[in-house]
Write a protein that holds these residues in place. Sequence first.
Motif, PDB file in Angstrom:
ATOM      1  N   LEU A   1      22.108  43.316  43.997  1.00 30.39           N
ATOM      2  CA  LEU A   1      21.841  44.577  43.315  1.00 30.39           C
ATOM      3  C   LEU A   1      21.363  45.643  44.290  1.00 30.39           C
ATOM      4  O   LEU A   1      21.728  46.827  44.158  1.00 30.39           O
ATOM      5  CB  LEU A   1      20.789  44.357  42.216  1.00 30.39           C
ATOM      6  CG  LEU A   1      20.722  45.430  41.124  1.00 30.39           C
ATOM      7  CD1 LEU A   1      22.086  45.606  40.447  1.00 30.39           C
ATOM      8  CD2 LEU A   1      19.673  45.056  40.083  1.00 30.39           C
ATOM      9  N   ALA A   2      20.573  45.249  45.284  1.00 28.97           N
ATOM     10  CA  ALA A   2      20.120  46.197  46.302  1.00 28.97           C
ATOM     11  C   ALA A   2      21.298  46.714  47.120  1.00 28.97           C
ATOM     12  O   ALA A   2      21.357  47.911  47.467  1.00 28.97           O
ATOM     13  CB  ALA A   2      19.089  45.533  47.213  1.00 28.97           C
ATOM     14  N   SER A   3      22.242  45.821  47.402  1.00 28.85           N
ATOM     15  CA  SER A   3      23.437  46.248  48.143  1.00 28.85           C
ATOM     16  C   SER A   3      24.230  47.271  47.338  1.00 28.85           C
ATOM     17  O   SER A   3      24.712  48.277  47.874  1.00 28.85           O
ATOM     18  CB  SER A   3      24.310  45.043  48.476  1.00 28.85           C
ATOM     19  OG  SER A   3      23.607  44.117  49.270  1.00 28.85           O
ATOM     20  N   ALA A   4      24.378  46.995  46.025  1.00 35.71           N
ATOM     21  CA  ALA A   4      25.090  47.950  45.173  1.00 35.71           C
ATOM     22  C   ALA A   4      24.361  49.296  45.143  1.00 35.71           C
ATOM     23  O   ALA A   4      24.994  50.365  45.165  1.00 35.71           O
ATOM     24  CB  ALA A   4      25.212  47.378  43.759  1.00 35.71           C
TER      25      ALA A   4
ATOM     26  N   GLY B   1      25.659  53.294  46.733  1.00 30.25           N
ATOM     27  CA  GLY B   1      25.833  54.511  45.944  1.00 30.25           C
ATOM     28  C   GLY B   1      25.641  54.362  44.458  1.00 30.25           C
ATOM     29  O   GLY B   1      25.662  55.359  43.726  1.00 30.25           O
ATOM     30  N   PHE B   2      25.480  53.119  43.975  1.00 34.22           N
ATOM     31  CA  PHE B   2      25.264  52.915  42.540  1.00 34.22           C
ATOM     32  C   PHE B   2      23.787  53.124  42.208  1.00 34.22           C
ATOM     33  O   PHE B   2      23.065  52.193  41.843  1.00 34.22           O
ATOM     34  CB  PHE B   2      25.715  51.507  42.141  1.00 34.22           C
ATOM     35  CG  PHE B   2      27.182  51.267  42.327  1.00 34.22           C
ATOM     36  CD1 PHE B   2      28.096  51.715  41.380  1.00 34.22           C
ATOM     37  CD2 PHE B   2      27.660  50.606  43.449  1.00 34.22           C
ATOM     38  CE1 PHE B   2      29.453  51.497  41.547  1.00 34.22           C
ATOM     39  CE2 PHE B   2      29.012  50.388  43.630  1.00 34.22           C
ATOM     40  CZ  PHE B   2      29.924  50.836  42.682  1.00 34.22           C
ATOM     41  N   ARG B   3      23.337  54.337  42.371  1.00 33.09           N
ATOM     42  CA  ARG B   3      21.912  54.650  42.197  1.00 33.09           C
ATOM     43  C   ARG B   3      21.680  55.225  40.810  1.00 33.09           C
ATOM     44  O   ARG B   3      22.152  56.308  40.481  1.00 33.09           O
ATOM     45  CB  ARG B   3      21.460  55.635  43.266  1.00 33.09           C
ATOM     46  CG  ARG B   3      21.627  55.074  44.667  1.00 33.09           C
ATOM     47  CD  ARG B   3      21.132  55.990  45.753  1.00 33.09           C
ATOM     48  NE  ARG B   3      21.287  55.386  47.064  1.00 33.09           N
ATOM     49  CZ  ARG B   3      20.924  55.960  48.206  1.00 33.09           C
ATOM     50  NH1 ARG B   3      20.386  57.168  48.160  1.00 33.09           N
ATOM     51  NH2 ARG B   3      21.095  55.336  49.349  1.00 33.09           N
ATOM     52  N   HIS B   4      20.938  54.408  40.051  1.00 26.80           N
ATOM     53  CA  HIS B   4      20.657  54.844  38.689  1.00 26.80           C
ATOM     54  C   HIS B   4      19.345  54.210  38.255  1.00 26.80           C
ATOM     55  O   HIS B   4      18.883  53.201  38.805  1.00 26.80           O
ATOM     56  CB  HIS B   4      21.799  54.443  37.746  1.00 26.80           C
ATOM     57  CG  HIS B   4      21.753  55.155  36.435  1.00 26.80           C
ATOM     58  ND1 HIS B   4      21.030  54.693  35.378  1.00 26.80           N
ATOM     59  CD2 HIS B   4      22.334  56.318  36.021  1.00 26.80           C
ATOM     60  CE1 HIS B   4      21.163  55.525  34.364  1.00 26.80           C
ATOM     61  NE2 HIS B   4      21.953  56.521  34.719  1.00 26.80           N
ATOM     62  N   THR B   5      18.749  54.798  37.230  1.00 30.88           N
ATOM     63  CA  THR B   5      17.453  54.314  36.766  1.00 30.88           C
ATOM     64  C   THR B   5      17.492  52.846  36.359  1.00 30.88           C
ATOM     65  O   THR B   5      16.571  52.078  36.656  1.00 30.88           O
ATOM     66  CB  THR B   5      16.974  55.161  35.565  1.00 30.88           C
ATOM     67  OG1 THR B   5      16.958  56.535  35.950  1.00 30.88           O
ATOM     68  CG2 THR B   5      15.590  54.723  35.125  1.00 30.88           C
ATOM     69  N   SER B   6      18.548  52.429  35.675  1.00 31.28           N
ATOM     70  CA  SER B   6      18.633  51.034  35.227  1.00 31.28           C
ATOM     71  C   SER B   6      18.677  50.080  36.415  1.00 31.28           C
ATOM     72  O   SER B   6      18.071  48.996  36.379  1.00 31.28           O
ATOM     73  CB  SER B   6      19.863  50.836  34.346  1.00 31.28           C
ATOM     74  OG  SER B   6      21.045  51.112  35.073  1.00 31.28           O
ATOM     75  N   VAL B   7      19.386  50.458  37.475  1.00 33.08           N
ATOM     76  CA  VAL B   7      19.448  49.624  38.676  1.00 33.08           C
ATOM     77  C   VAL B   7      18.069  49.540  39.322  1.00 33.08           C
ATOM     78  O   VAL B   7      17.623  48.475  39.759  1.00 33.08           O
ATOM     79  CB  VAL B   7      20.487  50.179  39.661  1.00 33.08           C
ATOM     80  CG1 VAL B   7      20.525  49.329  40.929  1.00 33.08           C
ATOM     81  CG2 VAL B   7      21.870  50.226  39.016  1.00 33.08           C
ATOM     82  N   GLU B   8      17.384  50.677  39.390  1.00 32.37           N
ATOM     83  CA  GLU B   8      16.046  50.696  39.990  1.00 32.37           C
ATOM     84  C   GLU B   8      15.070  49.824  39.205  1.00 32.37           C
ATOM     85  O   GLU B   8      14.256  49.096  39.787  1.00 32.37           O
ATOM     86  CB  GLU B   8      15.546  52.138  40.075  1.00 32.37           C
ATOM     87  CG  GLU B   8      16.366  52.999  41.021  1.00 32.37           C
ATOM     88  CD  GLU B   8      16.010  54.482  40.890  1.00 32.37           C
ATOM     89  OE1 GLU B   8      15.228  54.817  39.970  1.00 32.37           O
ATOM     90  OE2 GLU B   8      16.507  55.284  41.702  1.00 32.37           O
TER      91      GLU B   8
ATOM     92  N   VAL C   1      27.849  46.921  36.764  1.00 32.30           N
ATOM     93  CA  VAL C   1      27.320  46.567  38.084  1.00 32.30           C
ATOM     94  C   VAL C   1      26.081  45.688  37.940  1.00 32.30           C
ATOM     95  O   VAL C   1      25.926  44.664  38.614  1.00 32.30           O
ATOM     96  CB  VAL C   1      26.996  47.841  38.897  1.00 32.30           C
ATOM     97  CG1 VAL C   1      26.168  47.487  40.126  1.00 32.30           C
ATOM     98  CG2 VAL C   1      28.277  48.537  39.319  1.00 32.30           C
ATOM     99  N   VAL C   2      25.169  46.082  37.050  1.00 34.87           N
ATOM    100  CA  VAL C   2      23.936  45.311  36.860  1.00 34.87           C
ATOM    101  C   VAL C   2      24.241  43.905  36.365  1.00 34.87           C
ATOM    102  O   VAL C   2      23.698  42.909  36.856  1.00 34.87           O
ATOM    103  CB  VAL C   2      22.991  46.040  35.881  1.00 34.87           C
ATOM    104  CG1 VAL C   2      21.784  45.170  35.559  1.00 34.87           C
ATOM    105  CG2 VAL C   2      22.540  47.363  36.469  1.00 34.87           C
TER     106      VAL C   2
END
Length: 390
Positions: A33-36, A40-47, A156-157
Amino acid sequence: MRGILAGWDSLDPALRWLMRINLIALTTATLLLASAYLLGFRHTSVEIDLGVMAVSIVLMLVTPPLCRRYGAPAAIVGLTLSALIFAVGGTWATPNLSPLTALLTMVPLLVGFAYLGRRWIQVLSVVAVAGSAGVAALAEWRRTEAVSEEWWINAVVIAASLPAGVAVVVLLVRSAYARLQGQSDELVESRRRVVEVADAARRSLERDLHDGAQQRLLASSVTIERARKELRAGRHDSAAALLDQLAADNREIVTELRELARGIYPPLLTERGLVAALQSTARRSAVPVTLDVADVERTDPQVEAAAYFCILEALTNAAKHSGAAEVHVTLRGRPHLSFTVCDDGRGFDRGAVDAGGLLGMEARVAAAGGRLTLDTGPGRGTVVRGEFAP
């Protein structure tokens, strides 16, 4: 990393393996997930998911030092907190993960069945039921107010988190099945050994009575008859000498029978516990014994008896066969009862001796929920180790 996780070495091998697999799965999912996120897959849900996974990993890494003192309960409490944090946080950020997160709330219960008592299992059952229901409710509420409605963010998540979670559950089920199968095989084998050991114990008791007390009692009968004849003949001094001999023989018989009874089941073990019984045994040992005891309290009588008789058997073997000059006995009560008997004798080749005594020790320890190992070889002494799961 091996030093950080060294505290897990005190756990049962199967539980230690599950803890490590869970940590590896969490770390792998976090890295994916950190690699994603970095790509560039930067979003609140990923964070949010990254933060939740990081906290879960930290909780897992806190458990090894605690396991040295508290054993399996510390490991499973850490696993429970880690699973709940992951379940709630992951569901909040990505409601579509709810089938996985609801399943993860049940993992600690499945793991704990083999290692915890009834009260712990009751608590974990409540956690599993309330946790899975709460995660499902949270997911339905968050679906209408999702952090993102972009399908690819959820994809992605899920792609980063789902494989690791599924792997943990699959490995857990496989491990549980293998454990049950192994226990079934051990049960069949232990039944066979119990019968063999019981037969051997009866033969040994019969031999000890025949060669010891019975022969002495027969000799005493002869002495009584001789004393009677001397009295009839008026030789009172000779009769008195025979009676003195008879009294001495009688004291020896009583002592021998006490020793035999102590070998069957020493009263001191019942009345004062394992440590007092071993101290008494060490004082009577033909080989000097150093006894090192720490944190040992009264426990299950079956466990105490298994530990006592295995240590007694090891001391007897050291005195009779090893030629040892000294024996060191270590007894520990935390995180679970364990013992080590180490002698400086000549050792032996396991394949070249009768395994009956060792099989009896292994069967006794296994019947009490423990495990026995033997480390020996010609010219390097013998080490017997036993440990009992909490």
